[in-house]
Design a protein around this motif. Structure first.
Motif, mmCIF file in Angstrom:
data_model
loop_
_atom_site.group_PDB
_atom_site.id
_atom_site.type_symbol
_atom_site.label_atom_id
_atom_site.label_comp_id
_atom_site.label_asym_id
_atom_site.label_seq_id
_atom_site.Cartn_x
_atom_site.Cartn_y
_atom_site.Cartn_z
ATOM 1 N N ARG A 150 15.712 -12.828 9.122
ATOM 2 C CA ARG A 150 14.651 -12.347 8.487
ATOM 3 C C ARG A 150 14.127 -13.337 7.504
ATOM 4 O O ARG A 150 14.653 -14.480 7.205
ATOM 5 C CB ARG A 150 15.071 -11.071 7.921
ATOM 6 C CG ARG A 150 15.405 -9.968 8.500
ATOM 7 C CD ARG A 150 14.880 -8.811 7.655
ATOM 8 N NE ARG A 150 15.875 -7.924 7.910
ATOM 9 C CZ ARG A 150 16.185 -6.602 7.325
ATOM 10 N NH1 ARG A 150 15.738 -6.761 6.122
ATOM 11 N NH2 ARG A 150 16.958 -5.586 7.561
ATOM 12 N N GLU A 154 10.746 -9.808 3.694
ATOM 13 C CA GLU A 154 11.357 -8.649 4.592
ATOM 14 C C GLU A 154 12.732 -8.143 3.816
ATOM 15 O O GLU A 154 13.454 -7.165 4.041
ATOM 16 C CB GLU A 154 11.890 -9.005 5.844
ATOM 17 C CG GLU A 154 10.629 -9.126 6.710
ATOM 18 C CD GLU A 154 11.250 -9.800 8.315
ATOM 19 O OE1 GLU A 154 11.004 -9.006 9.040
ATOM 20 O OE2 GLU A 154 11.508 -10.786 8.578
ATOM 21 N N THR B 19 10.491 -3.799 13.351
ATOM 22 C CA THR B 19 10.590 -5.232 13.438
ATOM 23 C C THR B 19 11.220 -5.815 14.863
ATOM 24 O O THR B 19 11.588 -4.850 15.561
ATOM 25 C CB THR B 19 11.796 -5.666 12.658
ATOM 26 O OG1 THR B 19 12.910 -5.069 12.605
ATOM 27 C CG2 THR B 19 11.261 -5.269 10.981
#
Ligand SMILES: Nc1ncnc2c1ncn2[C@@H]1O[C@H](COP(=O)(O)OP(=O)(O)OP(=O)(O)O)[C@@H](O)[C@H]1O
Ligand SMILES: Nc1ncnc2c1ncn2[C@@H]1O[C@H](COP(=O)(O)OP(=O)(O)OP(=O)(O)O)[C@@H](O)[C@H]1O
Ligand code: SF4
Ligand SMILES: [Mg+2]
Ligand SMILES: [Mg+2]
Lengths: 331, 332
Positions: A150, A154, B19
């Motif tokens: 990530r 995020e 995501t």
């Protein structure tokens, strides 16, 4: 115990934009105005004080991330004030910082794995071990390996702060400047991180300078505490002593303002009068006199020295610090 | 109290992030309301969805990857989720304003504070530039920035961490909002300035009947300023009640764990007691209660049944099977 880090009368004066175009003297903002401090190997020194009093600036100078205007910095018996380039790079491994603003200090285009791998690779850790080490570090700060891919945006605020902690601890440095390292964490993760920092300290003899506004956290983790006001240290001593028997009126006001975790109890507060003076135009004499409930004439003209005020080594910079001991009427 | 119409009602809010590695259920069924003039505290685990809840109210969820997949957000009776971006822009800053957790992300590094503050005021109020500038200086003074008429000319990086936070607070108060969402507004402040800012909030609240949602990790701040508190865990409310009740008779095992972790200023330093175990992965939550893997009181049923928020006592809501007699009994 020997001194690991010594700050000798360091100052940082930032030039300010002048309103008049053609004046000879540029006005200066005296962010840090002469502090001397010796940090012992293996100890935790808490650094507290009003917002804007120069704590981060002092911390950054100690690590040579910022050039002092005046004064010297000694690390392990060497004067590092004028270290540059390669010399400085070698030092970096031994001195790390956990930045106050985790968002601004993480590269937004790098995944967490890349961010954490960078220092490890620079200092020559074999590839095979890097992954293992990153997993260990993440685990230690309460993140997991699924977070590795990530990017900083995020994560939540507290998660980013933990990445900053993992990065600082990656190389097992000797000295870590912790600038508000746990302020964005909930109390449970905060407890976890503090316990961890204490364990690492015991294991590797780490030395911490711990900058924070949460006075109960500072009390918990620190061996000694330094209290700053407008670029100067006003009180310094054993944490237990300073908290139970503060000698400087500013320290007393600060401690009385700690919020109470009991909604039924109303606390007696020392409310400081007046505004925080500007470091560009600090008051003469004792810098605290404009807000001090005990100020007298001498305070307006003469600056008090940091002097010994107890047999336990506690120091305070107040003209009346001695009187406080005998009369005990400040608290 | 009962008859007061809420200023804000958040109903069954779900905000998810889609995501590459899967769906992150950042906010997953949040309900609460805020009455005019009250201060509601939101506390909870780091990463439990507090900031995302706030961003959802303001319509600031980055999309993609984020999306509000379900729920309603009623402000003065109107659903904000049905408003256009243009309408939301009018509401933001004027009706509802926010102090963000990361001051640097919401201050523009290339403009002076003066320029940014003047623009905020001009965008919402019919005033001259001069008046807007005076207002900016007045606000900086109110939040305790020394020498405001000079410092207003500075750029964000020329302020200390705590000063930037105060600049943000000043900007948020610029247009006298009726709801202020403050996300960790005082973490970078020393306790004396913190006390001053909290006083300022109280004063504004009285004068303007402004309501505040205060997101914070500092339970001391909660105890001192909040009327009611919402405790969040893993994207869901764990407990919701009056501040005094929470501190005196908090019920959820997570709430109790939090209270236990607070360091105290006492002469004998004991090791801190964190809640054991790791925070949950919001992309892969366990079946049943999401706190179960870390809970001291876990029962068999907790591993399979997800508890619902129950009113166990007047105005005291808890989401835990220990307080849901019927379900607790079913599977054992
Ligand atoms: N680059 C800079 N240019 C000009 N002034 C600066 C700069 N960096 C810091 N200052 C000023 O120096 C003073 C001390 O700042 P510093 O960041 O050290 O404070 P601090 O004690 O860490 O405060 P906080 O608790 O709010 O983080 C402040 O008045 C700040 O505005
Ligand atoms: N852009 C994003 N993509 C994927 N996940 C995200 C994104 N933004 C936030 N999240 C996740 O959503 C969850 C909730 O985040 P949020 O910022 O609301 O936490 P928080 O409760 O405010 O935590 P903190 O106390 O640390 O600020 C976190 O687990 C975070 O990792
Ligand atoms: S539901 Fe079960 S696991 Fe969850 S908090 Fe209550 S007792 Fe603990
Ligand atoms: Mg700082
Ligand atoms: Mg947050």
């Amino acid at each position: 115990m020997s001194a690991l880090l010594e700050l000798k009368n360091i100052k940082k004066h930032f030039p300010l934009k002048s309103e008049k175009l053609f004046t000879k003297e540029k006005p200066l903002l005296k962010a840090v105005d002469g502090i001397s401090l010796s940090v012992r190997s293996g100890e935790t020194l808490g650094l507290v004080g009003e917002s804007g009093c120069g704590k981060s600036t002092a911390g950054r100078m100690a690590l040579k991330l910022l050039e002092p205007t005046e004064g010297e910095i000694w690390f392990k018996g060497e004067n590092i004030t004028n270290y540059r380039g390669e010399q400085l790079r070698k030092l970096r491994r031994e001195m790390q910082i956990i930045f106050q603003d985790p968002y601004a200090s993480l590269n937004p285009r790098k995944t967490i794995e890349q961010t954490l791998a960078e220092p490890l690779k620079i200092f020559g850790m074999p590839k095979g071990q890097v992954t293992q080490r990153i997993d260990y570090l993440l685990d230690v700060v309460g993140l997991s390996s699924y977070h590795k891919q990530r990017y900083p945006h995020e994560f939540s605020g507290g998660q980013r702060q933990r990445i900053g902690i993992a990065r600082a601890l990656a190389l097992e440095p000797e000295l870590v400047i912790c600038d508000e390292p746990v302020s964005a964490l909930d109390v449970s993760i905060q407890a976890q991180v503090i316990n961890l920092m204490e364990e690492l300290q015991a294991e590797f003899n780490l030395t911490y300078i711990f900058i924070a506004h949460d006075l109960s956290v500072v009390h918990h983790i620190s061996d000694r505490v330094a209290v700053m006001y407008l670029g100067k240290i006003v009180e310094l001593g054993d944490a237990g002593e300073v908290y139970s028997n503060p000698k400087h009126p500013y320290t007393q006001a600060l401690l009385s303002a700690v919020p109470e975790t009991n909604p039924h109890r109303e606390k007696e507060r020392i409310i400081l009068k007046g505004d925080l003076p500007s470091p560009a135009n600090p008051p003469a004499g004792c810098k605290f006199h404009t807000r001090c409930p005990f100020a007298e004439d001498i305070c307006r003209v003469q600056e008090p020295e940091l002097k010994l005020v107890s047999t336990g080594g506690q120091m305070a910079a107040c003209h009346f610090a001695k009187e406080v001991v005998t009369e005990g009427n400040f608290t | 109290m009962e008859s007061v119409k809420p200023l804000l009602e958040v109903k069954n809010l779900h905000t998810h992030f889609f995501t590459k590695t899967g769906v992150v259920r950042a906010v997953d069924g949040v309900n609460f309301d805020v009455k005019p003039g009250e201060t509601l505290g939101i506390v909870g685990e780091s990463g439990s969805g507090k900031s995302i809840t706030a961003m959802s109210i303001l319509g600031l969820i980055p999309s993609p990857p984020g999306r509000i997949v379900d729920g309603e957000i009623l402000f003065k009776g109107e659903d904000l989720l049905k408003k256009s971006e243009n309408q939301m822009r009018q509401i933001r800053g004027k009706e509802i304003s926010m102090v963000f957790q990361d001051p640097m992300t919401s201050l523009n590094p290339v403009f002076s504070v003066e320029k940014q503050m003047v623009e905020t005021v001009l965008a919402h109020e019919k005033v001259t530039k001069k008046q807007a500038r005076d207002r900016a200086i007045e606000l900086l003074n109110l939040v305790g920035i020394p020498d405001p008429s000079k410092r207003v000319k500075n750029y964000p990086h020329e302020f200390s961490g705590g000063m930037r936070q105060r600049v943000m607070i000043a900007m948020a108060l610029a247009c006298n909002p009726s709801l202020l969402i403050a996300d960790e507004p005082t973490t970078a402040l020393d306790v004396t300035i913190q006390a001053q800012i909290l006083e300022l909030f109280k004063k504004m609240q009285k004068e303007l009947d402004m309501a505040i949602i205060m997101i914070t990790h500092d339970l001391g701040v909660v105890a001192e300023v909040c009327d009611r508190v919402l405790v969040m865990y893993a994207g869901k409310p764990a407990e919701f009640t009056d501040t005094k009740k929470l501190f005196d008779q908090g019920k959820h095992p997570y709430t109790l764990g939090l209270m236990n972790s607070i360091p105290k200023i006492s002469p004998n330093k004991e090791k801190l007691i964190p809640i054991t175990g790791l925070p949950p992965n919001l992309g892969d939550l366990p079946k049943g209660c999401s706190f179960a893997p870390r809970c001291k009181h876990v029962m068999d049923s907790c591993l399979s049944i997800d508890p619902t928020l129950q009113e166990i006592d007047e105005n005291h809501f808890v989401r835990c099977l220990l307080y849901e007699e019927s379900k607790k009994a079913v599977t054992t």
